[in-house]
Design a protein around this motif. Structure first.
Motif, PDB file in Angstrom:
ATOM      1  N   GLY A  33     -13.226   1.746 -22.992  1.00 14.53           N
ATOM      2  CA  GLY A  33     -13.045   0.756 -23.640  1.00 14.53           C
ATOM      3  C   GLY A  33     -11.964  -0.232 -23.302  1.00 14.53           C
ATOM      4  N   GLN A  34     -10.926   0.128 -22.418  1.00 16.57           N
ATOM      5  CA  GLN A  34      -9.948  -0.342 -22.251  1.00 16.57           C
ATOM      6  C   GLN A  34      -9.895  -1.346 -20.825  1.00 16.57           C
ATOM      7  OE1 GLN A  34      -6.454  -1.125 -23.548  1.00 16.57           O
ATOM      8  NE2 GLN A  34      -6.728  -2.366 -22.147  1.00 16.57           N
ATOM      9  N   PRO A  35      -9.968  -2.792 -21.078  1.00 15.91           N
ATOM     10  CA  PRO A  35     -10.200  -3.617 -19.854  1.00 15.91           C
ATOM     11  C   PRO A  35      -9.155  -3.519 -18.933  1.00 15.91           C
ATOM     12  CG  PRO A  35     -10.838  -4.711 -22.004  1.00 15.91           C
ATOM     13  CD  PRO A  35     -10.129  -3.625 -22.235  1.00 15.91           C
ATOM     14  N   VAL A  36      -9.401  -3.718 -17.592  1.00 16.57           N
ATOM     15  CA  VAL A  36      -7.954  -3.425 -16.555  1.00 16.57           C
ATOM     16  C   VAL A  36      -8.165  -4.577 -15.558  1.00 16.57           C
ATOM     17  CG1 VAL A  36      -7.011  -2.159 -15.082  1.00 16.57           C
ATOM     18  CG2 VAL A  36      -7.957  -0.984 -17.023  1.00 16.57           C
ATOM     19  N   VAL A  37      -7.209  -5.382 -15.134  1.00 14.51           N
ATOM     20  CA  VAL A  37      -7.226  -6.313 -14.029  1.00 14.51           C
ATOM     21  C   VAL A  37      -6.224  -5.674 -12.977  1.00 14.51           C
ATOM     22  CG1 VAL A  37      -6.701  -8.538 -13.385  1.00 14.51           C
ATOM     23  CG2 VAL A  37      -7.771  -8.183 -15.302  1.00 14.51           C
ATOM     24  N   MET A  38      -6.634  -5.569 -11.619  1.00 14.45           N
ATOM     25  CA  MET A  38      -5.755  -5.100 -10.738  1.00 14.45           C
ATOM     26  C   MET A  38      -5.678  -6.507  -9.700  1.00 14.45           C
ATOM     27  SD  MET A  38      -7.516  -1.652  -9.896  1.00 14.45           S
ATOM     28  CE  MET A  38      -6.069  -0.711  -9.470  1.00 14.45           C
ATOM     29  N   HIS A  39      -4.620  -6.451  -8.665  1.00 14.64           N
ATOM     30  CA  HIS A  39      -4.652  -7.562  -7.795  1.00 14.64           C
ATOM     31  C   HIS A  39      -3.967  -7.156  -6.597  1.00 14.64           C
ATOM     32  CE1 HIS A  39      -0.365  -8.068  -9.291  1.00 14.64           C
ATOM     33  NE2 HIS A  39      -0.641  -7.760 -10.455  1.00 14.64           N
ATOM     34  N   GLY A  40      -4.056  -7.871  -5.512  1.00 12.79           N
ATOM     35  CA  GLY A  40      -3.746  -7.422  -4.170  1.00 12.79           C
ATOM     36  C   GLY A  40      -4.438  -7.929  -2.967  1.00 12.79           C
ATOM     37  N   GLY A  41      -4.053  -7.637  -1.882  1.00 16.23           N
ATOM     38  CA  GLY A  41      -4.748  -8.063  -0.751  1.00 16.23           C
ATOM     39  C   GLY A  41      -5.149  -6.734   0.473  1.00 16.23           C
ATOM     40  N   ASP A  42      -5.253  -7.094   1.747  1.00 12.25           N
ATOM     41  CA  ASP A  42      -5.373  -6.370   2.706  1.00 12.25           C
ATOM     42  C   ASP A  42      -4.186  -5.439   2.899  1.00 12.25           C
ATOM     43  OD1 ASP A  42      -8.226  -7.478   2.927  1.00 12.25           O
ATOM     44  OD2 ASP A  42      -7.257  -9.005   3.898  1.00 12.25           O
ATOM     45  N   ARG A  43      -4.402  -4.818   4.083  1.00 12.78           N
ATOM     46  CA  ARG A  43      -3.255  -4.157   4.775  1.00 12.78           C
ATOM     47  C   ARG A  43      -2.039  -5.122   5.235  1.00 12.78           C
ATOM     48  NH1 ARG A  43      -3.543   1.469   6.120  1.00 12.78           N
ATOM     49  NH2 ARG A  43      -5.581   2.400   5.566  1.00 12.78           N
ATOM     50  N   LEU A  44      -0.902  -4.891   4.497  1.00 15.34           N
ATOM     51  CA  LEU A  44       0.067  -5.972   4.673  1.00 15.34           C
ATOM     52  C   LEU A  44       1.318  -5.404   4.809  1.00 15.34           C
ATOM     53  CD1 LEU A  44      -0.967  -8.095   1.252  1.00 15.34           C
ATOM     54  CD2 LEU A  44      -1.316  -8.750   3.791  1.00 15.34           C
ATOM     55  N   PRO A  45       2.466  -6.293   5.606  1.00 14.66           N
ATOM     56  CA  PRO A  45       3.536  -5.806   5.800  1.00 14.66           C
ATOM     57  C   PRO A  45       4.546  -5.745   4.640  1.00 14.66           C
ATOM     58  CG  PRO A  45       3.461  -8.462   5.939  1.00 14.66           C
ATOM     59  CD  PRO A  45       1.966  -7.722   5.852  1.00 14.66           C
ATOM     60  N   THR A  46       5.531  -4.972   4.716  1.00 15.05           N
ATOM     61  CA  THR A  46       6.117  -4.335   5.798  1.00 15.05           C
ATOM     62  C   THR A  46       5.473  -2.927   5.914  1.00 15.05           C
ATOM     63  OG1 THR A  46       7.876  -3.458   4.570  1.00 15.05           O
ATOM     64  CG2 THR A  46       8.025  -5.690   5.442  1.00 15.05           C
ATOM     65  N   LYS A  47       4.970  -2.354   5.229  1.00 11.63           N
ATOM     66  CA  LYS A  47       4.387  -0.865   5.142  1.00 11.63           C
ATOM     67  C   LYS A  47       3.009  -0.775   5.995  1.00 11.63           C
ATOM     68  CE  LYS A  47       4.279   2.202   1.868  1.00 11.63           C
ATOM     69  NZ  LYS A  47       4.665   2.610   0.491  1.00 11.63           N
ATOM     70  N   TYR A  48       2.360  -1.812   5.827  1.00 12.03           N
ATOM     71  CA  TYR A  48       1.118  -1.672   6.157  1.00 12.03           C
ATOM     72  C   TYR A  48       0.197  -0.313   5.786  1.00 12.03           C
ATOM     73  CZ  TYR A  48       1.800  -5.826   8.883  1.00 12.03           C
ATOM     74  OH  TYR A  48       2.059  -6.926   9.566  1.00 12.03           O
ATOM     75  N   GLY A  94       0.808  -1.220   0.161  1.00  7.68           N
ATOM     76  CA  GLY A  94       0.017   0.051  -0.093  1.00  7.68           C
ATOM     77  C   GLY A  94       0.930   1.232   0.117  1.00  7.68           C
ATOM     78  N   ARG A  95      -0.014   2.347   0.330  1.00  9.07           N
ATOM     79  CA  ARG A  95       0.741   3.768   0.245  1.00  9.07           C
ATOM     80  C   ARG A  95       0.331   4.383   1.640  1.00  9.07           C
ATOM     81  NH1 ARG A  95      -0.311   5.165  -5.169  1.00  9.07           N
ATOM     82  NH2 ARG A  95       0.209   7.325  -4.881  1.00  9.07           N
ATOM     83  N   THR A  96       1.609   5.189   1.988  1.00 16.39           N
ATOM     84  CA  THR A  96       1.528   5.707   3.318  1.00 16.39           C
ATOM     85  C   THR A  96       1.840   7.267   3.053  1.00 16.39           C
ATOM     86  OG1 THR A  96       3.993   5.527   3.595  1.00 16.39           O
ATOM     87  CG2 THR A  96       2.477   3.969   4.496  1.00 16.39           C
ATOM     88  N   ARG A  97       2.225   7.815   2.076  1.00 12.89           N
ATOM     89  CA  ARG A  97       2.656   9.450   1.862  1.00 12.89           C
ATOM     90  C   ARG A  97       1.982   9.935   0.803  1.00 12.89           C
ATOM     91  NH1 ARG A  97       7.394   6.321   1.306  1.00 12.89           N
ATOM     92  NH2 ARG A  97       7.694   7.244  -0.655  1.00 12.89           N
ATOM     93  N   THR A  98       1.673   9.448  -0.321  1.00  9.46           N
ATOM     94  CA  THR A  98       1.126   9.859  -1.344  1.00  9.46           C
ATOM     95  C   THR A  98      -0.598   9.445  -1.730  1.00  9.46           C
ATOM     96  OG1 THR A  98       2.303   8.700  -2.864  1.00  9.46           O
ATOM     97  CG2 THR A  98       3.072  11.049  -2.361  1.00  9.46           C
ATOM     98  N   ALA A  99      -1.372  10.417  -2.280  1.00 12.81           N
ATOM     99  CA  ALA A  99      -2.820   9.809  -2.512  1.00 12.81           C
ATOM    100  C   ALA A  99      -2.779   9.049  -3.884  1.00 12.81           C
ATOM    101  CB  ALA A  99      -3.556  11.110  -2.748  1.00 12.81           C
ATOM    102  N   PRO A 100      -3.170   7.762  -3.841  1.00 14.71           N
ATOM    103  CA  PRO A 100      -3.079   7.039  -4.663  1.00 14.71           C
ATOM    104  C   PRO A 100      -4.483   7.309  -5.948  1.00 14.71           C
ATOM    105  CG  PRO A 100      -3.945   5.803  -2.925  1.00 14.71           C
ATOM    106  CD  PRO A 100      -3.610   7.013  -2.505  1.00 14.71           C
ATOM    107  N   ILE A 101      -4.226   6.913  -7.057  1.00 16.33           N
ATOM    108  CA  ILE A 101      -5.201   7.217  -8.063  1.00 16.33           C
ATOM    109  C   ILE A 101      -5.525   6.081  -8.943  1.00 16.33           C
ATOM    110  CG2 ILE A 101      -3.524   8.257 -10.109  1.00 16.33           C
ATOM    111  CD1 ILE A 101      -6.699   9.827  -8.735  1.00 16.33           C
TER     112      ILE A 101
END
Length: 356
Positions: free
Chosen positions: A112-127, A93-100
């Motif tokens: 009309g452009q398909p997009v796939v994202m992937h990931g999980g919950d708040r995770l180490p090491t940054k949380y 994740g992110r801790t300093r700058t706003a994600p867009i």
């Protein structure tokens, strides 16, 4: 104890003089054995920290991706005029700058452009703040969807999210080791170029350290991937920075890259990143962007949207991409895509799919 894994551990953990890199096949075997728990906890912990100290090679990353392909989930191909974009963003994740990135995904899907994202919950090491939390605040909850339902949502809206705790639970044990070790293992690097999609894809990955770029190129080349974009983005993400020139690598046949340097100032953007406040503050800012209301985060959305509309081939150049992004946001088309996504995910047959 696994004697097979012990030999692989000896190769990566023997130091500068006697240590060796793993072959692609060995890296795949080591990854599978860790994910399946066939190595002991002591062996896994030792391997992860030794591999971090040694640093992975592109060939090793290719082997790790092979293992993820063998054991992990994949969304199935959808009809598209262009390769599906896979956004590879650091899972912690992110801790300093706003994600867009969620806005970028909505904007691309609206065009009309398909997009796939992937990931999980708040995770180490940054949380830090993960994508899944932002989507939930926007009224889009991917966490309970089986892969069959995610596939349906992807086919209907052009946006998919592979939520690893639900779709690839084998990875959860590795995250526990990562928390205990307090360091990012090479898995964190590999995840940025993982492609949980079975069709033609355009891999877009963020990175921080310049050597990562060459590792990515080798790994994807070995796996036959010819369409990729690497962005030295905000906190290692795919989000283009506004406080400096964006350093980008574009795939260029045969087996090469084209270096692209984009200065925000050249396109009329103030060189300043939007800081990350509370999640609630970010939600308010994103809602203003979706309504087309002038703001600093809107400028970030236009800067990123313009680039990705151009890079995907929808627009001919950056300036027309920025103009197209502005049109999509101010016309309400991007917000309409969000409403569509909400409606389909929260549809009446959702319970049925949760039981599949």
């Amino acid at each position: 104890m696994s004697n097979v894994f012990r030999e692989l551990l000896k190769k990566v953990g023997s130091g500068n003089h006697t240590g060796e890199n793993l072959t692609r096949a060995e890296a795949a075997t080591a990854t599978q054995m860790m994910l399946l728990g066939e190595a002991t906890p002591a062996q896994i912990g030792a391997f992860l920290i030794a591999h971090r100290i040694k640093r992975p090679t592109g060939e090793e990353l290719a082997g790790m991706l092979d293992a993820y392909d063998e054991l992990g989930p994949k969304l199935q191909p959808v009809s598209s005029a262009r390769p599906v974009i896979i956004l590879g963003i650091p899972y912690d994740g992110r801790t300093r700058t706003a994600p867009i990135a969620p806005v970028t995904a909505l904007l691309l899907a609206a065009a009309g452009q398909p997009v796939v994202m992937h990931g999980g919950d708040r995770l180490p090491t940054k949380y830090g703040l993960p994508l899944i939390d932002i989507w939930q605040k926007l009224g889009v909850d991917w966490t309970n969807l089986p892969l069959t339902k995610t596939q349906q949502v992807f086919e209907q809206t052009g946006i998919g999210f592979v939520y690893t705790p639900q779709h690839f639970p084998l990875t959860q044990a590795i995250w526990e080791y990562r928390d205990q070790l307090g360091k990012r293992p090479p898995f964190a690097t590999m995840e940025l170029i993982w492609c949980p999609y079975a069709g033609e894809a355009h891999i877009i990955s963020g990175f921080v350290h310049p050597p990562t770029e060459s590792m990515f190129q080798v790994a994807l080349g070995l796996r036959g991937v010819t369409k990729f974009t690497f962005v030295k983005g905000l906190e290692g993400s795919c989000d283009l920075p506004r406080d400096r020139t964006a350093i980008i690598a574009l795939s260029q046949a045969p087996q090469g890259i084209e270096r692209l340097l984009l200065s925000p100032h050249d396109y009329g953007f103030i060189t300043k990143n939007v800081p990350l406040g509370t999640t609630e503050e970010l939600l308010t800012q994103i809602q203003e962007v979706l309504s087309g209301k002038p703001s600093e985060l809107l400028q970030t959305a236009l800067w990123n949207g313009g680039f990705y509309l151009w890079r995907s081939g929808i627009c001919l150049d950056m300036r027309s991409g920025i103009a197209k992004a502005a049109e999509l946001l101010t016309s309400g088309a991007v917000d309409k895509k969000l409403q569509e996504l909400r409606q389909i995910i929260n549809s009446a047959d959702n319970t049925l799919f949760q039981q599949v």
